[in-house]
Design a protein around this motif. Structure first.
Motif, PDB file in Angstrom:
ATOM      1  N   GLU A  69       0.826  -1.191   0.000  1.00  0.00           N
ATOM      2  CA  GLU A  69       0.000   0.000   0.000  1.00  0.00           C
ATOM      3  C   GLU A  69       0.869   1.254   0.000  1.00  0.00           C
ATOM      4  O   GLU A  69       0.559   2.246  -0.654  1.00  0.00           O
ATOM      5  N   LYS A  70       1.963   1.193   0.749  1.00  0.00           N
ATOM      6  CA  LYS A  70       2.874   2.322   0.798  1.00  0.00           C
ATOM      7  C   LYS A  70       3.556   2.522  -0.541  1.00  0.00           C
ATOM      8  O   LYS A  70       3.793   3.649  -0.984  1.00  0.00           O
ATOM      9  N   LEU A  71       3.879   1.405  -1.215  1.00  0.00           N
ATOM     10  CA  LEU A  71       4.548   1.479  -2.503  1.00  0.00           C
ATOM     11  C   LEU A  71       3.604   2.028  -3.564  1.00  0.00           C
ATOM     12  O   LEU A  71       3.990   2.847  -4.390  1.00  0.00           O
ATOM     13  N   ASN A  72       2.348   1.601  -3.536  1.00  0.00           N
ATOM     14  CA  ASN A  72       1.365   2.036  -4.518  1.00  0.00           C
ATOM     15  C   ASN A  72       0.756   3.361  -4.063  1.00  0.00           C
ATOM     16  O   ASN A  72      -0.402   3.429  -3.653  1.00  0.00           O
ATOM     17  N   ASN A  73       1.570   4.426  -4.124  1.00  0.00           N
ATOM     18  CA  ASN A  73       1.156   5.711  -3.571  1.00  0.00           C
ATOM     19  C   ASN A  73       0.707   6.707  -4.631  1.00  0.00           C
ATOM     20  O   ASN A  73       0.558   7.887  -4.345  1.00  0.00           O
ATOM     21  N   VAL A  74       0.490   6.259  -5.841  1.00  0.00           N
ATOM     22  CA  VAL A  74       0.088   7.141  -6.929  1.00  0.00           C
ATOM     23  C   VAL A  74      -1.431   7.267  -6.958  1.00  0.00           C
ATOM     24  O   VAL A  74      -2.143   6.263  -7.047  1.00  0.00           O
ATOM     25  N   GLN A 111      -3.391  -4.634 -10.978  1.00  0.00           N
ATOM     26  CA  GLN A 111      -2.761  -5.337  -9.865  1.00  0.00           C
ATOM     27  C   GLN A 111      -1.328  -4.854  -9.606  1.00  0.00           C
ATOM     28  O   GLN A 111      -0.731  -5.216  -8.600  1.00  0.00           O
ATOM     29  N   LEU A 112      -0.784  -4.028 -10.510  1.00  0.00           N
ATOM     30  CA  LEU A 112       0.586  -3.554 -10.365  1.00  0.00           C
ATOM     31  C   LEU A 112       0.666  -2.360  -9.419  1.00  0.00           C
ATOM     32  O   LEU A 112      -0.211  -1.493  -9.432  1.00  0.00           O
ATOM     33  N   PRO A 113       1.705  -2.291  -8.585  1.00  0.00           N
ATOM     34  CA  PRO A 113       1.913  -1.117  -7.731  1.00  0.00           C
ATOM     35  C   PRO A 113       2.612  -0.002  -8.516  1.00  0.00           C
ATOM     36  O   PRO A 113       3.501  -0.266  -9.332  1.00  0.00           O
ATOM     37  N   PHE A 114       2.191   1.250  -8.306  1.00  0.00           N
ATOM     38  CA  PHE A 114       2.801   2.391  -8.982  1.00  0.00           C
ATOM     39  C   PHE A 114       3.313   3.381  -7.945  1.00  0.00           C
ATOM     40  O   PHE A 114       2.709   3.582  -6.899  1.00  0.00           O
ATOM     41  N   CYS A 115       4.449   3.989  -8.250  1.00  0.00           N
ATOM     42  CA  CYS A 115       5.012   5.017  -7.388  1.00  0.00           C
ATOM     43  C   CYS A 115       5.675   6.057  -8.279  1.00  0.00           C
ATOM     44  O   CYS A 115       5.695   5.920  -9.503  1.00  0.00           O
TER      45      CYS A 115
END
Length: 300
Positions: A9-14, A169-173
């Motif tokens: 959740e922290k990584l996917n901060n966009v 499903q991919l994390p974005f930052c």
């Protein structure tokens, strides 16, 4: 497990993305604003007039015009997913929310894939009309046309939902800048904060299956048509080529750029944005002109 979820959740901060657009030059942006605003008005007016003509002239009972009417509707939807946002971005902030980006990604692939299938069906319609004229009414009856109509929507939905499911499903930052003027799969995979090797393979396989499959059907249809024309008189060849000439032109304009974009491995090029202009703007704009100028019934 809890710590992994928290880190993701922290990584996917966009929460939003920024489009770099077609150009950063202010003068070029002003020209693009005027040109693409005009193009979009032509798309809406031209395709709406096609739909109005087909319905008012009661031509939709004929398979060719049934699918032409459907093609015009999809062209309006397809361009409306990307062009208004692009025009707005040329004069103001170029941001789009995460949810809006996913919806745009879904719409682009839904209507793009649906148009892909419509053009393929129209090629099959030309094949039946020219190679099996005595059985045309039986083969392309209203029930079959309705099933093909529903099949194009179902196929487009399945394709687009797969693409969106793989991306969402991919994390974005940060950085959150998309080097494009709309949300598409390849530019977004570059922004993911994790390895995308497996996802890119699945995305490419999905796109290639659709593009290659329809391309093969188109190639077979027109090869059979050209072979069968050799047995006909000069007048018969002229009528047949007039019937299919407009469709062949549209297929070349649409499938050429699509093949360049979606038949290759997962990579991006600086030319991608200009190539995308052809199938999101130029083709929907030219379709009404091509079919009107080459078709006697629509001209009347």
């Amino acid at each position: 497990m809890a710590s992994w979820t928290h880190s993701k959740e922290k990584l996917n901060n966009v929460t939003e993305f920024i489009f770099l657009g077609l150009s950063q030059n202010s003068e070029v942006k002003e020209v693009c604003f005027v040109v693409f605003s005009f193009f979009y008005m032509v798309i809406l007016l031209g395709n709406f007039l096609i739909m109005l003509t087909v319905c008012h002239g009661n031509l939709f009972k004929m398979p060719m015009y049934f699918f032409l009417n459907f093609l015009s509707f999809v062209d309006i939807c397809y361009s409306s997913v990307t062009v208004p946002k692009m025009i707005a971005d040329l004069s103001q902030d170029k941001t789009i929310s995460y949810e809006g980006c996913m919806l745009q990604l879904f719409g682009v692939h839904l209507f793009g894939c649906t148009e892909n299938f419509i053009l393929t069906i129209m090629a099959y319609n030309c094949y039946v009309a020219i190679c099996k004229p005595l059985h045309y009414v039986t083969i392309m009856d209203q029930e079959r046309c309705n099933k093909l109509f529903l099949g194009t929507w179902l196929g487009g939905f399945i394709h687009s939902i797969i693409q969106v499911t793989l991306v969402v499903q991919l994390p974005f930052c940060s950085p959150n800048e998309i080097d494009h003027y709309f949300c598409d799969v390849h530019p977004m995979l570059k922004l993911a904060c994790t390895g995308t090797y497996l996802v890119s393979i699945m995305v490419t396989a999905n796109s290639r299956t659709i593009t290659l499959g329809t391309y093969i059907i188109l190639l077979i249809s027109y090869t059979v048509i050209l072979v069968s024309l050799q047995k006909q008189s000069a007048e018969g060849r002229r009528k047949a080529l007039s019937t299919c000439g407009a469709h062949i032109t549209v297929v070349i304009i649409f499938f050429g750029p699509c093949t360049f974009m979606y038949m290759r491995p997962d990579m991006t090029f600086s030319e991608d944005k200009m190539v995308a202009v052809f199938y999101t703007i130029i083709t929907p704009m030219l379709n009404p002109l091509i079919y009107t100028l080459r078709n006697a019934e629509v001209k009347n």
